[in-house]
Design a protein around this motif. Structure first.
Motif, PDB file in Angstrom:
ATOM      1  N   GLY A 182       0.781  -1.224   0.000  1.00  0.00           N
ATOM      2  CA  GLY A 182       0.000   0.000   0.000  1.00  0.00           C
ATOM      3  C   GLY A 182       0.812   1.273   0.000  1.00  0.00           C
ATOM      4  O   GLY A 182       0.267   2.364  -0.178  1.00  0.00           O
ATOM      5  N   THR A 183       2.117   1.173   0.192  1.00  0.00           N
ATOM      6  CA  THR A 183       2.951   2.368   0.264  1.00  0.00           C
ATOM      7  C   THR A 183       3.674   2.639  -1.050  1.00  0.00           C
ATOM      8  O   THR A 183       3.983   1.723  -1.812  1.00  0.00           O
ATOM      9  CB  THR A 183       4.001   2.238   1.385  1.00  0.00           C
ATOM     10  OG1 THR A 183       4.741   3.464   1.470  1.00  0.00           O
ATOM     11  CG2 THR A 183       4.983   1.112   1.117  1.00  0.00           C
ATOM     12  N   GLY A 184       3.939   3.909  -1.285  1.00  0.00           N
ATOM     13  CA  GLY A 184       4.851   4.270  -2.340  1.00  0.00           C
ATOM     14  C   GLY A 184       6.279   4.171  -1.828  1.00  0.00           C
ATOM     15  O   GLY A 184       6.509   3.970  -0.627  1.00  0.00           O
ATOM     16  N   VAL A 185       7.243   4.299  -2.726  1.00  0.00           N
ATOM     17  CA  VAL A 185       8.648   4.248  -2.351  1.00  0.00           C
ATOM     18  C   VAL A 185       9.391   5.384  -3.023  1.00  0.00           C
ATOM     19  O   VAL A 185       8.897   5.988  -3.973  1.00  0.00           O
ATOM     20  CB  VAL A 185       9.305   2.900  -2.748  1.00  0.00           C
ATOM     21  CG1 VAL A 185       8.734   1.770  -1.928  1.00  0.00           C
ATOM     22  CG2 VAL A 185       9.139   2.627  -4.234  1.00  0.00           C
ATOM     23  N   LEU A 186      10.572   5.668  -2.521  1.00  0.00           N
ATOM     24  CA  LEU A 186      11.448   6.680  -3.085  1.00  0.00           C
ATOM     25  C   LEU A 186      12.724   5.966  -3.507  1.00  0.00           C
ATOM     26  O   LEU A 186      13.277   5.180  -2.730  1.00  0.00           O
ATOM     27  CB  LEU A 186      11.732   7.727  -2.018  1.00  0.00           C
ATOM     28  CG  LEU A 186      12.381   9.051  -2.378  1.00  0.00           C
ATOM     29  CD1 LEU A 186      12.008  10.080  -1.321  1.00  0.00           C
ATOM     30  CD2 LEU A 186      13.883   8.935  -2.480  1.00  0.00           C
ATOM     31  N   VAL A 187      13.173   6.191  -4.748  1.00  0.00           N
ATOM     32  CA  VAL A 187      14.331   5.460  -5.273  1.00  0.00           C
ATOM     33  C   VAL A 187      15.375   6.441  -5.801  1.00  0.00           C
ATOM     34  O   VAL A 187      15.047   7.364  -6.545  1.00  0.00           O
ATOM     35  CB  VAL A 187      13.930   4.484  -6.392  1.00  0.00           C
ATOM     36  CG1 VAL A 187      15.141   3.696  -6.877  1.00  0.00           C
ATOM     37  CG2 VAL A 187      12.831   3.536  -5.916  1.00  0.00           C
ATOM     38  N   MET A 188      16.635   6.235  -5.406  1.00  0.00           N
ATOM     39  CA  MET A 188      17.766   7.025  -5.893  1.00  0.00           C
ATOM     40  C   MET A 188      18.828   6.083  -6.430  1.00  0.00           C
ATOM     41  O   MET A 188      19.089   5.045  -5.824  1.00  0.00           O
ATOM     42  CB  MET A 188      18.359   7.867  -4.758  1.00  0.00           C
ATOM     43  CG  MET A 188      17.407   8.889  -4.179  1.00  0.00           C
ATOM     44  SD  MET A 188      17.680   9.138  -2.403  1.00  0.00           S
ATOM     45  CE  MET A 188      16.993   7.620  -1.744  1.00  0.00           C
ATOM     46  N   CYS A 189      19.408   6.415  -7.550  1.00  0.00           N
ATOM     47  CA  CYS A 189      20.400   5.538  -8.182  1.00  0.00           C
ATOM     48  C   CYS A 189      21.782   6.184  -8.154  1.00  0.00           C
ATOM     49  O   CYS A 189      21.929   7.405  -8.173  1.00  0.00           O
ATOM     50  CB  CYS A 189      20.016   5.251  -9.630  1.00  0.00           C
ATOM     51  SG  CYS A 189      18.448   4.383  -9.820  1.00  0.00           S
ATOM     52  N   GLY A 190      22.778   5.332  -8.126  1.00  0.00           N
ATOM     53  CA  GLY A 190      24.163   5.770  -8.223  1.00  0.00           C
ATOM     54  C   GLY A 190      24.959   4.743  -8.995  1.00  0.00           C
ATOM     55  O   GLY A 190      24.407   3.762  -9.494  1.00  0.00           O
ATOM     56  N   GLN A 191      26.260   4.964  -9.107  1.00  0.00           N
ATOM     57  CA  GLN A 191      27.119   4.033  -9.827  1.00  0.00           C
ATOM     58  C   GLN A 191      28.379   3.750  -9.031  1.00  0.00           C
ATOM     59  O   GLN A 191      29.034   4.667  -8.525  1.00  0.00           O
ATOM     60  CB  GLN A 191      27.501   4.573 -11.199  1.00  0.00           C
ATOM     61  CG  GLN A 191      28.386   3.596 -11.987  1.00  0.00           C
ATOM     62  CD  GLN A 191      28.682   4.080 -13.397  1.00  0.00           C
ATOM     63  OE1 GLN A 191      27.929   4.857 -13.965  1.00  0.00           O
ATOM     64  NE2 GLN A 191      29.789   3.628 -13.957  1.00  0.00           N
ATOM     65  N   ASN A 192      28.702   2.472  -8.899  1.00  0.00           N
ATOM     66  CA  ASN A 192      29.931   2.015  -8.258  1.00  0.00           C
ATOM     67  C   ASN A 192      30.479   0.884  -9.123  1.00  0.00           C
ATOM     68  O   ASN A 192      30.017  -0.251  -9.033  1.00  0.00           O
ATOM     69  CB  ASN A 192      29.641   1.529  -6.834  1.00  0.00           C
ATOM     70  CG  ASN A 192      30.896   1.059  -6.116  1.00  0.00           C
ATOM     71  OD1 ASN A 192      31.977   0.982  -6.700  1.00  0.00           O
ATOM     72  ND2 ASN A 192      30.760   0.724  -4.844  1.00  0.00           N
ATOM     73  N   ARG A 193      31.463   1.180  -9.957  1.00  0.00           N
ATOM     74  CA  ARG A 193      31.976   0.186 -10.900  1.00  0.00           C
ATOM     75  C   ARG A 193      32.584  -1.019 -10.197  1.00  0.00           C
ATOM     76  O   ARG A 193      32.580  -2.128 -10.729  1.00  0.00           O
ATOM     77  CB  ARG A 193      33.020   0.823 -11.812  1.00  0.00           C
ATOM     78  CG  ARG A 193      32.481   1.943 -12.677  1.00  0.00           C
ATOM     79  CD  ARG A 193      33.558   2.458 -13.626  1.00  0.00           C
ATOM     80  NE  ARG A 193      33.142   3.691 -14.277  1.00  0.00           N
ATOM     81  CZ  ARG A 193      33.894   4.352 -15.140  1.00  0.00           C
ATOM     82  NH1 ARG A 193      35.105   3.900 -15.439  1.00  0.00           N
ATOM     83  NH2 ARG A 193      33.469   5.455 -15.707  1.00  0.00           N
ATOM     84  N   ALA A 194      33.092  -0.809  -8.983  1.00  0.00           N
ATOM     85  CA  ALA A 194      33.712  -1.908  -8.252  1.00  0.00           C
ATOM     86  C   ALA A 194      32.686  -2.869  -7.667  1.00  0.00           C
ATOM     87  O   ALA A 194      33.038  -3.953  -7.201  1.00  0.00           O
ATOM     88  CB  ALA A 194      34.584  -1.357  -7.131  1.00  0.00           C
ATOM     89  N   ALA A 195      31.394  -2.476  -7.691  1.00  0.00           N
ATOM     90  CA  ALA A 195      30.343  -3.316  -7.106  1.00  0.00           C
ATOM     91  C   ALA A 195      29.253  -3.614  -8.127  1.00  0.00           C
ATOM     92  O   ALA A 195      28.085  -3.697  -7.786  1.00  0.00           O
ATOM     93  CB  ALA A 195      29.756  -2.645  -5.883  1.00  0.00           C
ATOM     94  N   GLY A 196      29.622  -3.745  -9.398  1.00  0.00           N
ATOM     95  CA  GLY A 196      28.663  -4.140 -10.423  1.00  0.00           C
ATOM     96  C   GLY A 196      28.131  -3.019 -11.282  1.00  0.00           C
ATOM     97  O   GLY A 196      27.496  -3.274 -12.306  1.00  0.00           O
ATOM     98  N   GLY A 197      28.338  -1.757 -10.893  1.00  0.00           N
ATOM     99  CA  GLY A 197      27.860  -0.638 -11.706  1.00  0.00           C
ATOM    100  C   GLY A 197      26.716   0.103 -11.018  1.00  0.00           C
ATOM    101  O   GLY A 197      26.844   0.560  -9.883  1.00  0.00           O
ATOM    102  N   ILE A 198      25.575   0.209 -11.720  1.00  0.00           N
ATOM    103  CA  ILE A 198      24.436   0.949 -11.202  1.00  0.00           C
ATOM    104  C   ILE A 198      23.851   0.241  -9.980  1.00  0.00           C
ATOM    105  O   ILE A 198      23.700  -0.974  -9.966  1.00  0.00           O
ATOM    106  CB  ILE A 198      23.352   1.104 -12.278  1.00  0.00           C
ATOM    107  CG1 ILE A 198      23.887   1.914 -13.460  1.00  0.00           C
ATOM    108  CG2 ILE A 198      22.103   1.776 -11.711  1.00  0.00           C
ATOM    109  CD1 ILE A 198      24.262   3.349 -13.112  1.00  0.00           C
ATOM    110  N   TYR A 199      23.519   1.017  -8.951  1.00  0.00           N
ATOM    111  CA  TYR A 199      22.854   0.475  -7.767  1.00  0.00           C
ATOM    112  C   TYR A 199      21.707   1.401  -7.382  1.00  0.00           C
ATOM    113  O   TYR A 199      21.632   2.548  -7.831  1.00  0.00           O
ATOM    114  CB  TYR A 199      23.830   0.323  -6.595  1.00  0.00           C
ATOM    115  CG  TYR A 199      24.445   1.623  -6.133  1.00  0.00           C
ATOM    116  CD1 TYR A 199      23.834   2.402  -5.163  1.00  0.00           C
ATOM    117  CD2 TYR A 199      25.645   2.076  -6.676  1.00  0.00           C
ATOM    118  CE1 TYR A 199      24.386   3.604  -4.754  1.00  0.00           C
ATOM    119  CE2 TYR A 199      26.214   3.277  -6.266  1.00  0.00           C
ATOM    120  CZ  TYR A 199      25.578   4.030  -5.304  1.00  0.00           C
ATOM    121  OH  TYR A 199      26.136   5.218  -4.914  1.00  0.00           O
TER     122      TYR A 199
END
Length: 201
Positions: A155-172
């Motif tokens: 029932g809830t909405g969410v808030l999503v923010m993305c970043g990049q860390n090449r050492a940990a797979g890339g986009i997170y």
């Protein structure tokens, strides 16, 4: 925490992209626009053999199966403390930036940073969790898919923010939800991950 202004020469933009400014003449917010063809053809978007944004055609059933697999394979982390947004003008940036912040976002002349809550700062707080994905995994559509499931079942909405860390797979992704929905959201994610492992997704 490295911070690059949209006009900084360190920011490498794909051919055909534009840093969007504002109608009042204030600084751009760093959004990059490009045509779909530029996105497909531009080498700057590649890290090894993987693209930052995958372009593919698939049926709804194939999308569901792929994203259930993505969720099961992602490295999932839940923050032990609550976080809240702290806002301040760009003139105060040098002495207001918090190196414990998970995210720092500029909107014109105003900065907003996501920082740990103090005991007396529980208003407008968020539970935070994140997903890191294996390098090269096609996770396109993941945010919309999981956010829709959370809305439908919790029932809830969410808030999503993305970043990049090449050492940990890339986009997170960093995700945020209200603390009162924490247990229900985490339980849903756990069930979805276990269902895929059991072959039920």
């Amino acid at each position: 925490m490295p911070i690059i202004h949209p006009n900084d020469p360190q920011l490498i933009r794909p051919k055909g992209s534009v840093a969007m400014g504002r109608m009042d003449g204030s600084p751009p917010c760093g959004i990059l626009l490009q045509t779909a063809q530029t996105l497909i053809d531009t080498d700057e978007y590649r890290r090894g053999t993987a693209m930052l944004v995958h372009v593919s055609q698939e049926s709804p059933a194939q999308t569901q199966a792929r994203l259930a697999m993505v969720l099961a394979q992602a490295r999932w982390w839940v923050a032990p403390q609550l976080y809240r947004f702290e806002e301040f003008p760009d003139t105060e940036f040098a002495h207001r930036i918090n190196h414990q912040a998970l995210a720092l976002v500029r909107d014109g002349h105003v900065w907003s940073q996501l920082v740990p809550c103090g005991d007396d700062q529980q208003d407008d707080a968020f539970t935070i969790f994140s997903f890191h994905f294996p390098e090269g995994l096609d996770n396109s559509g993941f945010v919309g898919w999981l956010a829709s499931l959370i809305k439908q079942q919790v029932g809830t909405g969410v808030l999503v923010m993305c970043g990049q860390n090449r050492a940990a797979g890339g986009i997170y992704d960093y995700w945020a939800c209200p603390p009162q929905c924490r247990d229900a959201v985490l339980d849903l994610i756990t069930r979805l991950r276990l269902a895929h492992v059991a072959g039920e997704a």
